[in-house]
Scaffold this motif. Structure first.
Motif, PDB file in Angstrom:
ATOM      1  N   ARG A 222       0.849  -1.186   0.000  1.00 53.46           N
ATOM      2  CA  ARG A 222       0.000   0.000   0.000  1.00 53.46           C
ATOM      3  C   ARG A 222       0.886   1.238   0.000  1.00 53.46           C
ATOM      4  O   ARG A 222       2.023   1.203   0.461  1.00 53.46           O
ATOM      5  CB  ARG A 222      -0.915   0.019   1.235  1.00 53.46           C
ATOM      6  N   TRP A 223       0.331   2.325  -0.503  1.00 56.69           N
ATOM      7  CA  TRP A 223       1.070   3.585  -0.557  1.00 56.69           C
ATOM      8  C   TRP A 223       0.288   4.677   0.160  1.00 56.69           C
ATOM      9  O   TRP A 223      -0.930   4.758   0.037  1.00 56.69           O
ATOM     10  CB  TRP A 223       1.308   4.024  -2.002  1.00 56.69           C
ATOM     11  N   LYS A 224       1.023   5.504   0.900  1.00 60.64           N
ATOM     12  CA  LYS A 224       0.442   6.704   1.482  1.00 60.64           C
ATOM     13  C   LYS A 224       1.278   7.897   1.043  1.00 60.64           C
ATOM     14  O   LYS A 224       2.511   7.867   1.114  1.00 60.64           O
ATOM     15  CB  LYS A 224       0.419   6.623   3.018  1.00 60.64           C
TER      16      LYS A 224
ATOM     17  N   GLN B 222       1.588  12.091   1.407  1.00 59.26           N
ATOM     18  CA  GLN B 222       1.172  13.283   2.141  1.00 59.26           C
ATOM     19  C   GLN B 222       1.936  14.483   1.600  1.00 59.26           C
ATOM     20  O   GLN B 222       3.146  14.581   1.738  1.00 59.26           O
ATOM     21  CB  GLN B 222       1.433  13.124   3.632  1.00 59.26           C
TER      22      GLN B 222
ATOM     23  N   ARG C 231      -3.806  14.379   1.103  1.00 56.74           N
ATOM     24  CA  ARG C 231      -3.327  13.050   1.456  1.00 56.74           C
ATOM     25  C   ARG C 231      -3.981  12.028   0.540  1.00 56.74           C
ATOM     26  O   ARG C 231      -5.166  12.123   0.237  1.00 56.74           O
ATOM     27  CB  ARG C 231      -3.657  12.709   2.910  1.00 56.74           C
TER      28      ARG C 231
ATOM     29  N   GLU D 260      -4.208   7.705  -0.225  1.00 54.24           N
ATOM     30  CA  GLU D 260      -3.899   6.334   0.159  1.00 54.24           C
ATOM     31  C   GLU D 260      -4.332   5.414  -0.958  1.00 54.24           C
ATOM     32  O   GLU D 260      -5.480   5.462  -1.406  1.00 54.24           O
ATOM     33  CB  GLU D 260      -4.596   5.954   1.466  1.00 54.24           C
TER      34      GLU D 260
ATOM     35  N   LYS E  91      -4.502   1.457  -2.055  1.00 55.72           N
ATOM     36  CA  LYS E  91      -4.440   0.106  -1.495  1.00 55.72           C
ATOM     37  C   LYS E  91      -4.336  -0.943  -2.597  1.00 55.72           C
ATOM     38  O   LYS E  91      -5.154  -1.841  -2.686  1.00 55.72           O
ATOM     39  CB  LYS E  91      -5.663  -0.169  -0.628  1.00 55.72           C
TER      40      LYS E  91
ATOM     41  N   TYR F 181       6.411  10.188   0.984  1.00 59.58           N
ATOM     42  CA  TYR F 181       5.907   9.017   0.271  1.00 59.58           C
ATOM     43  C   TYR F 181       6.235   7.782   1.103  1.00 59.58           C
ATOM     44  O   TYR F 181       7.393   7.512   1.406  1.00 59.58           O
ATOM     45  CB  TYR F 181       6.537   8.926  -1.117  1.00 59.58           C
ATOM     46  N   THR F 182       5.192   7.054   1.469  1.00 60.17           N
ATOM     47  CA  THR F 182       5.345   5.912   2.369  1.00 60.17           C
ATOM     48  C   THR F 182       4.857   4.646   1.693  1.00 60.17           C
ATOM     49  O   THR F 182       3.752   4.601   1.154  1.00 60.17           O
ATOM     50  CB  THR F 182       4.550   6.119   3.673  1.00 60.17           C
TER      51      THR F 182
ATOM     52  N   ASP G  20       6.584  -0.279   7.431  1.00 58.31           N
ATOM     53  CA  ASP G  20       6.539   0.795   6.453  1.00 58.31           C
ATOM     54  C   ASP G  20       7.877   1.513   6.395  1.00 58.31           C
ATOM     55  O   ASP G  20       8.678   1.445   7.332  1.00 58.31           O
ATOM     56  CB  ASP G  20       5.425   1.792   6.778  1.00 58.31           C
TER      57      ASP G  20
ATOM     58  N   SER H  29       9.474   5.354   4.672  1.00 58.33           N
ATOM     59  CA  SER H  29       9.069   6.616   4.055  1.00 58.33           C
ATOM     60  C   SER H  29      10.274   7.356   3.501  1.00 58.33           C
ATOM     61  O   SER H  29      11.409   7.175   3.955  1.00 58.33           O
ATOM     62  CB  SER H  29       8.353   7.516   5.070  1.00 58.33           C
TER      63      SER H  29
END
Length: 414
Positions: free
Chosen positions: A270-272, A274, A279, A281, A283, A321-322, A333, A335
């Motif tokens: 998955r990517w998050k 910000q 934001r 997300e 999946k 970028y996570t 995770d 980042s």
């Protein structure tokens, strides 16, 4: 006259204390507690007319099928409530919420599939909870969170296939647990239970009967025997990839990050994202094998192989970028903080990913460099210029590559 008045006064004082439904027998124990014994009376509901100061209420072995919000409104002082061996299938929210003095609650041998777990939040003094031999198929992870005094918990002989990690956390007084005779699916979702039983001081009654029903390779084995190599927590690495083969693919920069994961079962990626303005997300992949982008999400392109590309990376895309690796054992995770540095003039003298770029505010990465999780939050500064057209080494103008070509190139090469 005066003796008569005294008797009437005494009766008035004692009357409420001795109030008792006709189907029950009530008595005062030596310790002063008032017992209402209503077991084995073929009752179909909680009887009315109970004294408000009843502290022990026995309703076992009746034919009660339903508990409403006001079923125990008459007995707010009750400390022990025995409801085992009935036919209770419905428990309305609020049925137990006001019984703040409750220490013992027996709901065993009923037909309860759904229970208002929020009612337990007010029962901080509860010490014994029996819910065995019901039809419970699942529990929220925080079902028992507020039961600081709970010593004995019976959940055996239900229909539990799994238990959420943390189910027995925040139970400092727990000394006895019964969870045997449940049809556990021994996927890695219950691997935590094995680890918990290895270190806990809680007595798990008949632990050898806490057996796996599924998957087939573990059927009949104890939950505590799940092999360690079947369940491995995720690991994750994040790398920055330069434009492929130094080919100019866009009228600007394509930021490409690659997330490599490992674990058992294979982790989901998955990517998050910000940035200063929003934001996001994501999946799972949104780019198909043929290069089509699902849901028209052309801003952040996520591939099945763990690569994310952002064509025409702009100043507003700066941010953290996570990449998250998620499986049934846990989540890891890593980042990277991506910043952008641009130039009005051609920057042929500044090679992309040149180590000298680091003095512009962050850490640059070579193709394939690993973003160590311990360095999360360090800056990756990209120095670039945005020519209208680019020249090859022979001096010829190189046309810009279409988005579909970029997608297919990333999907095939990576």
């Amino acid at each position: 006259m005066r003796p008569l008045l005294c008797c009437l006064g005494l009766a008035a004082l004692l009357g409420p204390c001795l109030s008792c439904p006709s189907a029950c027998s009530c008595s005062t124990k030596k310790n002063g507690r008032l017992l209402a014994e209503c077991a084995y009376k073929d009752l179909q509901e909680v009887p009315e007319g109970l004294s408000s100061n009843v502290t022990i209420l026995t309703l076992s072995a009746n034919r009660i099928v339903w508990l409403g919000q006001g079923s125990f409104a008459e007995v707010p002082e009750v400390q022990s409530l025995w409801l085992g061996y009935n036919q209770i299938g419905v428990v309305e929210p609020g049925a137990f919420a006001l019984l703040v003095h409750l220490k013992n609650l027996d709901l065993s041998h009923n037909k309860i599939a759904d229970f208002p777990w929020q009612d337990l939040r007010n029962l901080s003094g509860l010490q014994i909870l029996k819910m065995n031999n019901n039809r419970l198929a699942g529990l929220p992870w925080d079902a028992f969170r507020f039961l600081k005094d709970l010593r004995s918990l019976w959940l055996n002989d239900n229909e539990l296939t799994t238990l959420a990690e943390g189910t027995f956390d925040n139970l400092p007084s727990l000394s006895q647990l019964q969870i045997f005779n449940n049809p556990f699916n021994c996927s890695c979702k219950v691997f935590w239970l094995k680890k918990w039983t290895e270190k806990t001081s809680v007595s798990i009654t008949k632990g050898g009967s806490t057996l796996c029903v599924a998957p087939s390779r573990l059927k009949g084995r104890a939950v505590t025997d799940i092999p360690d190599h079947h369940c491995i927590a995720p690991s994750v690495q994040l790398t920055y990839l330069s434009n492929l083969d130094n080919t100019v693919m866009y009228n600007g920069l394509t930021l490409t990050l690659h997330c490599s994961v490992a674990g058992s079962p294979p982790p989901e990626i998955r990517w998050k994202i910000q940035t200063s303005s929003h934001r996001v997300e994501i999946k799972g992949p949104n780019v198909a094998r043929d290069g089509n982008v699902k849901q028209s999400q052309e801003r952040f392109l996520v591939f099945k192989n763990g690569t994310m590309a952002i064509p025409n990376f702009r100043k507003e895309d700066e941010g953290i970028y996570t990449c998250l690796a998620v499986n049934d054992v846990g989540t890891r995770d890593v980042s990277v903080n991506v910043a952008l540095a641009g130039s009005e003039n051609p920057a042929e003298d500044l090679l992309q990913d040149d180590p000298q770029a680091s003095h512009l505010g962050g850490r640059s990465c070579y193709k394939g460099d690993e973003m160590d999780p311990s360095g999360a939050g360090e800056k990756l500064v990209i120095v670039y210029h945005m020519p209208r057209e680019s020249k090859s080494r022979s001096g010829r103008v190189v046309p810009q590559v279409h988005l579909r070509t970029l997608l297919l190139a990333l999907g095939i090469v990576l």
